[in-house]
Design an enzyme around this catalytic site. Structure first.
Site, PDB file in Angstrom:
ATOM      1  N   THR A  10       1.073  -1.107   0.056  1.00 21.25           N
ATOM      2  CA  THR A  10      -0.082   0.066   0.308  1.00 21.25           C
ATOM      3  C   THR A  10       1.052   1.226  -0.340  1.00 21.25           C
ATOM      4  O   THR A  10       2.039   0.821   0.669  1.00 21.25           O
ATOM      5  CB  THR A  10      -0.924   0.153   1.424  1.00 21.25           C
ATOM      6  N   LYS A  42      -8.065   2.201   1.069  1.00 20.62           N
ATOM      7  CA  LYS A  42      -7.465   2.090   2.537  1.00 20.62           C
ATOM      8  C   LYS A  42      -7.885   3.230   2.651  1.00 20.62           C
ATOM      9  O   LYS A  42      -7.136   4.033   3.975  1.00 20.62           O
ATOM     10  CB  LYS A  42      -6.075   2.037   2.016  1.00 20.62           C
ATOM     11  N   GLY A  54      -5.752   7.234   6.787  1.00 24.52           N
ATOM     12  CA  GLY A  54      -5.744   6.161   5.549  1.00 24.52           C
ATOM     13  C   GLY A  54      -4.511   5.037   6.433  1.00 24.52           C
ATOM     14  O   GLY A  54      -4.174   5.595   7.545  1.00 24.52           O
ATOM     15  N   SER A 133       4.437   0.462   1.748  1.00 25.99           N
ATOM     16  CA  SER A 133       5.672   0.610   1.277  1.00 25.99           C
ATOM     17  C   SER A 133       6.419   1.329  -0.161  1.00 25.99           C
ATOM     18  O   SER A 133       7.408   1.947  -0.039  1.00 25.99           O
ATOM     19  CB  SER A 133       5.181  -1.042   0.357  1.00 25.99           C
ATOM     20  N   ALA A 164       2.993   4.994  -7.992  1.00 22.66           N
ATOM     21  CA  ALA A 164       2.704   4.001  -8.712  1.00 22.66           C
ATOM     22  C   ALA A 164       3.993   3.718  -9.643  1.00 22.66           C
ATOM     23  O   ALA A 164       3.713   1.865 -10.048  1.00 22.66           O
ATOM     24  CB  ALA A 164       1.221   3.945  -8.701  1.00 22.66           C
ATOM     25  N   CYS A 167       6.762   1.832  -7.515  1.00 14.61           N
ATOM     26  CA  CYS A 167       6.731   0.617  -7.184  1.00 14.61           C
ATOM     27  C   CYS A 167       5.516  -0.559  -6.892  1.00 14.61           C
ATOM     28  O   CYS A 167       4.635  -0.040  -7.447  1.00 14.61           O
ATOM     29  CB  CYS A 167       5.900   1.547  -5.128  1.00 14.61           C
ATOM     30  N   THR A 170       1.668  -0.742  -5.499  1.00 12.76           N
ATOM     31  CA  THR A 170       1.913   0.083  -5.556  1.00 12.76           C
ATOM     32  C   THR A 170       0.846   0.650  -7.253  1.00 12.76           C
ATOM     33  O   THR A 170       1.582   0.556  -8.287  1.00 12.76           O
ATOM     34  CB  THR A 170       2.099   1.445  -5.135  1.00 12.76           C
TER      35      THR A 170
END
Length: 180
Positions: A10, A42, A54, A133, A164, A167, A170
């Site tokens: 996440t 989340k 979150g 992460s 995104a 990672c 993500t």
């Protein structure tokens, strides 16, 4: 608090700029190297919509912490810092809560806090905080964009897109909540 073996999965980002505060989270849930869900939610509104939260980490643990935070917000209305400190104290000292493996990013119109199970309640210096992460990627991108003309929402959306792209834990499925 123990080691988070499957903690990746996440990215949660909070941005406060001008009169707006935003918390954004991606939707990916990963178990090891496998994506098990791509559109998880989340990010939540608490305290009748006045507080955003979150979470990163174990989902059931995070929900337990969010429920506890909601009760602290009822106990200390309009006192987000006090509610977070009280939650962190309970989290650190309660035998059951101490085992929970999650982190929270909590914000209202004026403040952002990172709350951890080791007793930390951290308020960022520059109006940007991130967990998970991909948090460091989102944090770096958002920090770099803070001096631009972009709004808090635009900064959060762009920073999360950058995270995104970098990672593998993500994704681009974004949930964004905003207080103005």
């Amino acid at each position: 608090m123990s080691h988070f073996p499957d903690w990746h999965g996440t990215t949660i980002l909070a941005v406060r700029k001008g009169a707006a505060t935003v918390i954004a989270g991606d939707g990916q849930v990963s178990m090891g190297q496998t994506v098990v869900k791509s559109a998880a939610r989340k990010v939540r509104r608490l305290a009748e919509g006045r507080v955003l939260a979150g979470f990163a980490g174990a989902t059931a643990d995070a929900f337990t912490l969010i429920e506890r935070l909601e009760s602290k917000l009822e106990q200390y209305p309009e006192q987000l810092a006090r509610a977070c400190v009280d939650l962190a104290k309970d989290w650190r000292t309660d035998r059951y809560l101490r085992r929970l493996e999650a982190m929270l990013l909590v914000a209202d119109r004026t403040s952002i806090y990172t709350v951890t199970g080791v007793g930390d309640v951290l308020e960022p210096d520059g109006g940007v905080a991130a967990i998970g992460s991909g948090g460091n990627f989102a944090l770096a991108a958002a920090t770099a964009l803070m001096d631009s003309e972009r709004t808090a929402e635009e900064i959060a959306r762009r920073a999360m897109a950058i995270a995104a792209d970098i990672c593998v834990y993500t994704n681009h499925e974004l949930v964004l909540e905003q207080l103005v």
